[in-house]
Design a protein around this motif. Sequence first.
Motif, PDB file in Angstrom:
ATOM      1  N   LEU A 198       5.582  -5.498 -51.900  1.00  0.00           N
ATOM      2  CA  LEU A 198       5.544  -6.371 -50.728  1.00  0.00           C
ATOM      3  C   LEU A 198       4.256  -7.177 -50.704  1.00  0.00           C
ATOM      4  O   LEU A 198       4.257  -8.383 -50.400  1.00  0.00           O
ATOM      5  N   GLU A 199       3.142  -6.538 -51.025  1.00  0.00           N
ATOM      6  CA  GLU A 199       1.861  -7.243 -51.045  1.00  0.00           C
ATOM      7  C   GLU A 199       1.852  -8.302 -52.152  1.00  0.00           C
ATOM      8  O   GLU A 199       1.337  -9.403 -51.959  1.00  0.00           O
ATOM      9  N   LYS A 200       2.419  -7.960 -53.309  1.00  0.00           N
ATOM     10  CA  LYS A 200       2.468  -8.933 -54.411  1.00  0.00           C
ATOM     11  C   LYS A 200       3.323 -10.138 -54.047  1.00  0.00           C
ATOM     12  O   LYS A 200       3.038 -11.271 -54.457  1.00  0.00           O
ATOM     13  N   SER A 201       4.387  -9.908 -53.259  1.00  0.00           N
ATOM     14  CA  SER A 201       5.281 -11.016 -52.893  1.00  0.00           C
ATOM     15  C   SER A 201       4.583 -12.042 -52.002  1.00  0.00           C
ATOM     16  O   SER A 201       5.036 -13.182 -51.890  1.00  0.00           O
ATOM     17  N   LYS A 202       3.472 -11.642 -51.352  1.00  0.00           N
ATOM     18  CA  LYS A 202       2.735 -12.590 -50.514  1.00  0.00           C
ATOM     19  C   LYS A 202       1.951 -13.584 -51.363  1.00  0.00           C
ATOM     20  O   LYS A 202       1.576 -14.656 -50.887  1.00  0.00           O
ATOM     21  N   ILE A 203       1.692 -13.200 -52.622  1.00  0.00           N
ATOM     22  CA  ILE A 203       0.969 -14.087 -53.538  1.00  0.00           C
ATOM     23  C   ILE A 203       1.947 -14.806 -54.462  1.00  0.00           C
ATOM     24  O   ILE A 203       1.893 -16.017 -54.630  1.00  0.00           O
ATOM     25  N   ASP A 204       2.845 -14.053 -55.037  1.00  0.00           N
ATOM     26  CA  ASP A 204       3.840 -14.610 -55.959  1.00  0.00           C
ATOM     27  C   ASP A 204       5.234 -14.360 -55.390  1.00  0.00           C
ATOM     28  O   ASP A 204       5.486 -13.314 -54.802  1.00  0.00           O
ATOM     29  N   SER A 205       6.098 -15.304 -55.585  1.00  0.00           N
ATOM     30  CA  SER A 205       7.453 -15.146 -55.074  1.00  0.00           C
ATOM     31  C   SER A 205       8.127 -13.959 -55.752  1.00  0.00           C
ATOM     32  O   SER A 205       7.917 -13.694 -56.932  1.00  0.00           O
ATOM     33  N   SER A 206       8.926 -13.232 -54.993  1.00  0.00           N
ATOM     34  CA  SER A 206       9.646 -12.072 -55.515  1.00  0.00           C
ATOM     35  C   SER A 206      11.124 -12.250 -55.226  1.00  0.00           C
ATOM     36  O   SER A 206      11.535 -12.383 -54.075  1.00  0.00           O
ATOM     37  N   GLU A 207      11.930 -12.251 -56.276  1.00  0.00           N
ATOM     38  CA  GLU A 207      13.374 -12.415 -56.112  1.00  0.00           C
ATOM     39  C   GLU A 207      13.963 -11.263 -55.313  1.00  0.00           C
ATOM     40  O   GLU A 207      14.854 -11.450 -54.485  1.00  0.00           O
ATOM     41  N   GLN A 208      13.448 -10.045 -55.544  1.00  0.00           N
ATOM     42  CA  GLN A 208      13.960  -8.881 -54.828  1.00  0.00           C
ATOM     43  C   GLN A 208      13.697  -8.999 -53.326  1.00  0.00           C
ATOM     44  O   GLN A 208      14.586  -8.758 -52.506  1.00  0.00           O
ATOM     45  N   ILE A 209      12.460  -9.389 -52.935  1.00  0.00           N
ATOM     46  CA  ILE A 209      12.116  -9.536 -51.516  1.00  0.00           C
ATOM     47  C   ILE A 209      12.932 -10.657 -50.891  1.00  0.00           C
ATOM     48  O   ILE A 209      13.447 -10.529 -49.769  1.00  0.00           O
ATOM     49  N   SER A 210      13.065 -11.775 -51.610  1.00  0.00           N
ATOM     50  CA  SER A 210      13.848 -12.902 -51.094  1.00  0.00           C
ATOM     51  C   SER A 210      15.293 -12.494 -50.871  1.00  0.00           C
ATOM     52  O   SER A 210      15.918 -12.892 -49.875  1.00  0.00           O
ATOM     53  N   GLN A 211      15.830 -11.682 -51.789  1.00  0.00           N
ATOM     54  CA  GLN A 211      17.211 -11.227 -51.664  1.00  0.00           C
ATOM     55  C   GLN A 211      17.380 -10.333 -50.436  1.00  0.00           C
ATOM     56  O   GLN A 211      18.369 -10.432 -49.706  1.00  0.00           O
ATOM     57  N   ILE A 212      16.396  -9.468 -50.188  1.00  0.00           N
ATOM     58  CA  ILE A 212      16.472  -8.595 -49.012  1.00  0.00           C
ATOM     59  C   ILE A 212      16.436  -9.428 -47.738  1.00  0.00           C
ATOM     60  O   ILE A 212      17.204  -9.187 -46.794  1.00  0.00           O
ATOM     61  N   ARG A 213      15.535 -10.409 -47.691  1.00  0.00           N
ATOM     62  CA  ARG A 213      15.469 -11.290 -46.516  1.00  0.00           C
ATOM     63  C   ARG A 213      16.812 -11.977 -46.291  1.00  0.00           C
ATOM     64  O   ARG A 213      17.307 -12.071 -45.154  1.00  0.00           O
ATOM     65  N   ALA A 214      17.404 -12.482 -47.385  1.00  0.00           N
ATOM     66  CA  ALA A 214      18.684 -13.190 -47.276  1.00  0.00           C
ATOM     67  C   ALA A 214      19.787 -12.257 -46.771  1.00  0.00           C
ATOM     68  O   ALA A 214      20.624 -12.650 -45.947  1.00  0.00           O
ATOM     69  N   GLU A 215      19.783 -11.006 -47.253  1.00  0.00           N
ATOM     70  CA  GLU A 215      20.813 -10.057 -46.821  1.00  0.00           C
ATOM     71  C   GLU A 215      20.669  -9.712 -45.342  1.00  0.00           C
ATOM     72  O   GLU A 215      21.665  -9.619 -44.615  1.00  0.00           O
ATOM     73  N   ILE A 216      19.426  -9.520 -44.896  1.00  0.00           N
ATOM     74  CA  ILE A 216      19.210  -9.217 -43.477  1.00  0.00           C
ATOM     75  C   ILE A 216      19.634 -10.404 -42.625  1.00  0.00           C
ATOM     76  O   ILE A 216      20.293 -10.245 -41.577  1.00  0.00           O
ATOM     77  N   ALA A 217      19.275 -11.629 -43.058  1.00  0.00           N
ATOM     78  CA  ALA A 217      19.665 -12.822 -42.319  1.00  0.00           C
ATOM     79  C   ALA A 217      21.183 -12.958 -42.265  1.00  0.00           C
ATOM     80  O   ALA A 217      21.756 -13.329 -41.227  1.00  0.00           O
ATOM     81  N   GLU A 218      21.852 -12.639 -43.367  1.00  0.00           N
ATOM     82  CA  GLU A 218      23.312 -12.732 -43.417  1.00  0.00           C
ATOM     83  C   GLU A 218      23.946 -11.745 -42.439  1.00  0.00           C
ATOM     84  O   GLU A 218      24.933 -12.061 -41.758  1.00  0.00           O
ATOM     85  N   GLN A 219      23.383 -10.548 -42.353  1.00  0.00           N
ATOM     86  CA  GLN A 219      23.895  -9.562 -41.399  1.00  0.00           C
ATOM     87  C   GLN A 219      23.730 -10.054 -39.960  1.00  0.00           C
ATOM     88  O   GLN A 219      24.623  -9.860 -39.112  1.00  0.00           O
ATOM     89  N   ARG A 220      22.609 -10.704 -39.657  1.00  0.00           N
ATOM     90  CA  ARG A 220      22.380 -11.214 -38.308  1.00  0.00           C
ATOM     91  C   ARG A 220      23.312 -12.374 -37.995  1.00  0.00           C
ATOM     92  O   ARG A 220      23.814 -12.503 -36.873  1.00  0.00           O
ATOM     93  N   ILE A 221      23.568 -13.229 -38.987  1.00  0.00           N
ATOM     94  CA  ILE A 221      24.502 -14.335 -38.785  1.00  0.00           C
ATOM     95  C   ILE A 221      25.901 -13.787 -38.507  1.00  0.00           C
ATOM     96  O   ILE A 221      26.619 -14.285 -37.636  1.00  0.00           O
ATOM     97  N   TYR A 222      26.278 -12.756 -39.271  1.00  0.00           N
ATOM     98  CA  TYR A 222      27.583 -12.126 -39.056  1.00  0.00           C
ATOM     99  C   TYR A 222      27.704 -11.640 -37.606  1.00  0.00           C
ATOM    100  O   TYR A 222      28.740 -11.835 -36.951  1.00  0.00           O
ATOM    101  N   ALA A 223      26.633 -11.005 -37.103  1.00  0.00           N
ATOM    102  CA  ALA A 223      26.661 -10.502 -35.729  1.00  0.00           C
ATOM    103  C   ALA A 223      26.673 -11.643 -34.714  1.00  0.00           C
ATOM    104  O   ALA A 223      27.389 -11.597 -33.696  1.00  0.00           O
ATOM    105  N   LEU A 224      25.892 -12.709 -34.995  1.00  0.00           N
ATOM    106  CA  LEU A 224      25.823 -13.846 -34.066  1.00  0.00           C
ATOM    107  C   LEU A 224      27.175 -14.549 -33.953  1.00  0.00           C
ATOM    108  O   LEU A 224      27.550 -15.022 -32.872  1.00  0.00           O
ATOM    109  N   LYS A 225      27.912 -14.627 -35.046  1.00  0.00           N
ATOM    110  CA  LYS A 225      29.209 -15.296 -35.021  1.00  0.00           C
ATOM    111  C   LYS A 225      30.247 -14.507 -34.227  1.00  0.00           C
ATOM    112  O   LYS A 225      31.259 -15.075 -33.805  1.00  0.00           O
ATOM    113  N   ARG A 226      29.974 -13.231 -34.020  1.00  0.00           N
ATOM    114  CA  ARG A 226      30.915 -12.386 -33.278  1.00  0.00           C
ATOM    115  C   ARG A 226      30.417 -12.040 -31.884  1.00  0.00           C
ATOM    116  O   ARG A 226      31.027 -11.238 -31.183  1.00  0.00           O
TER     117      ARG A 226
END
Length: 824
Positions: A198-226
């Motif tokens: 997590l600390e390294k992702s603040k300096i260099d982009s991390s595909e794994q961290i970005s993917q987790i953010r995207a998944e959490i956002a997708e779950q929230r969008i799913y809830a917002l649509k319902r």
Amino acid sequence: MEKKGKNMKETINTNLDKELSATERLAVSVQKLGELREYTESSANAMGSLEAEEVIVANAPTLSFIVDGSLKSSRNGRTLGSRIALLPPEQIDQTQDQIDLLLNSISVIGNLASARRLEPYLPVVLPKTQAGFKTLRQIAEQYAKAIPIPKESGSGDIPAALRGLTNLDDQLRVAGLKDPAVVDALSASARQQAQVRLEKSKIDSSEQISQIRAEIAEQRIYALKREPVEVPGTRGYSRYEVLANQIIERDGLFTNVDSAREEAEARRERERGAVLNALAKRRAIGTVVSLIDQDPLLCQVLAKRSRLSPEDLLMADQGVKRLAANNALNSNKIILSVEDRRVFYGEKVVEEERAKLTQSLLDPLSFIARATDDELLVIRTGISKISDERSVFELAGERLRKQLEDEVTEEELMEILTHQIIKELLLKRCQMAVDLAIRDLGISSNSLLTNPSALLQSADIIVANALRNLSYDSPPLRLPNVEIEGFNGNNSAYILEIDQLKCITEGNMVDLLEKLAQPPDLYGVRIEQREGVKMYMVDQKARELITRISRFLADLSKISDNLILPETEDEMSCLLAMVVDAITTGRPLTLVTPICPDWSRDSEGKYDFKSLSGGESYIGNKFLTYGVEMLAVFAKHKIPYKGVLQFADWGLETEINAKDTYGRKLSAEDIQMCFQSTIAATDEHLRSLQLDKEVGNLFINYSIVSMKESLESKLNIPEVQAQLEKFLTSDTRGKRLLDTLAEQSYKINLARLGLNRDENRKMSLQNLLEYATEGQSIGPNSILVVCESRTTSRVYNLPRQKHENIPVFFIKGKEGIDKGVNIL
């Protein structure tokens, strides 16, 4: 294959249509291996071909004598018969057996992951890299076409054994995730690694961290649509629609329809490209399926890759054929015939189908008329149908998604990331835990391969015992003949901790215990002989020391995405001995990092030497940026060290035709000014780190020195280089490395320096001489921490005695191993 007489070795009928004696067959075998070694080096991967040769010789050591150090030299077969004739008959048979066993084993193992899983049980040594494995497998396939391998080669039922082991691994992984003791044992380590990522992702982009953010956002969008929102006078909206409309109003998106339309068009263009690629791949699969029925050679090769006979593949249903075709298209290239120089290029087949598609789209109606229902479905689902108004809403949705991703908290990331890392750790540990349980059950490697059903019969017991192994914070030591003084029980293996990543071999541990036994009263290990078996008696003091070293190495292994540990057994044994001395005497290790001048680099991060400037050393910057993790591990475990950055201001660095950024030739004085400027800039970076509150202590004992001055103070350089040149041009190991570097670097140096092959070989020799000279200057209790030229770095330990190896760490950095390197 039919036996002739009592001993099949005496005469073997090959496809050469004549009977060969054992001596003749071995000569034919070695000559064929030499031909295939040369062919794979020129047509496939030179490094993979080199590793394949090393593995072949490691499995059949007598080959080194037969071929006089190089397989390629045996391709003409002139001296093979006379050298083989010098061997006793039993050694000839043994060598042929060893070749057959290796090639038969490699031919039935599908990939490198399977090879690594089977490694503890196989009676052969296998390649460590993907390139080496693929090349050796290619050699085995082509060899078998010319010289049939006897089925009685002693390799056992490898596919069944692999299935049994994989099944046990899967059962243990599922059980481990459900076991609180196992999860608790892994959680602390997983959370620590999650924090680092997590600390390294603040300096260099991390595909794994970005993917987790995207998944959490997708779950929230799913809830917002319902989530319904009551709006008077309307049919009702979802919370998602309300928030999207707020963004449209806030950002004035309806007043900027053109921008939204452009973004939508760009998205559609990407969709068109993806659809074309999908259709081209589908049609390419159909093309290859047709070729399977028409081309016997292609059918034979693809059938073997699918573990089928050619007849079975021809008679198989379309699903099986399409799977075989898809696998072929995903391969870079497949050698169909060495003799006929036939190669199948999957990418070219797909490219040709895409070109045909692009041409057919010029007449859309004809294209639609000929398209299948499946292809039309791919088009309908792959390309969105969005109006301008819908484009605005989609744009607002994308901005809302980005907003939700940015709102994900560190606590949320840590929770999911920790869970993912627990799964990663469990995956790595399951195999070792299963292997240990199998060993404790008394199932030998030979019996496992010859009778894989034993795994199925004992599966419940193995999984139960392996599950207990997983609950330990560190995996057990895989070394017999160790007793812990004062410990009454038969599970002494659990008392000594060791990292699960196989960075430590049994040989390393034997070397370490032997060192700790000299003298026994100093380190706490005594050696006893019991019925001819050497036993290592480990007291509490030695146990604590070994545990400390093991945890130090375990933490280094945890940063494997940034750091490569010493890769040879000799280097690792020397590292262990150095760490023991540093811990027990307090005498610091010396970490040496050679750094280069500020040469210009190409788009891939490799030096192109087009210009020389006076900015910070790129390699120096790479170490100061990405070496923090490694130094933090040294500091955490209180391993004393001091560091030296050696600036390369001699040899080739001063002889290259240096120019400034405007293309003007630099004088010798200008070059030295650039060097001094680079030293000053790098030193300024180092000093800023030394003053930093968080990392200052890690770099406080670091300094920058001139490599030229350091070498001249320690060595008679001309005399040392004369000895090294003789080694590199006459010794088998030296010549092999020189050949490899010259071949690997030729295209690079042709492009960047315009060198022909002879000139490039001379430069490769000079390059190796300078690296080797630097290696000779490295004193005892010293470690090399390098950031470039991994191939050339192999010469640091040539020629050196086994117990005098320099441990070499390689820092990858965010750009990976192929970035920022000088020559491959």
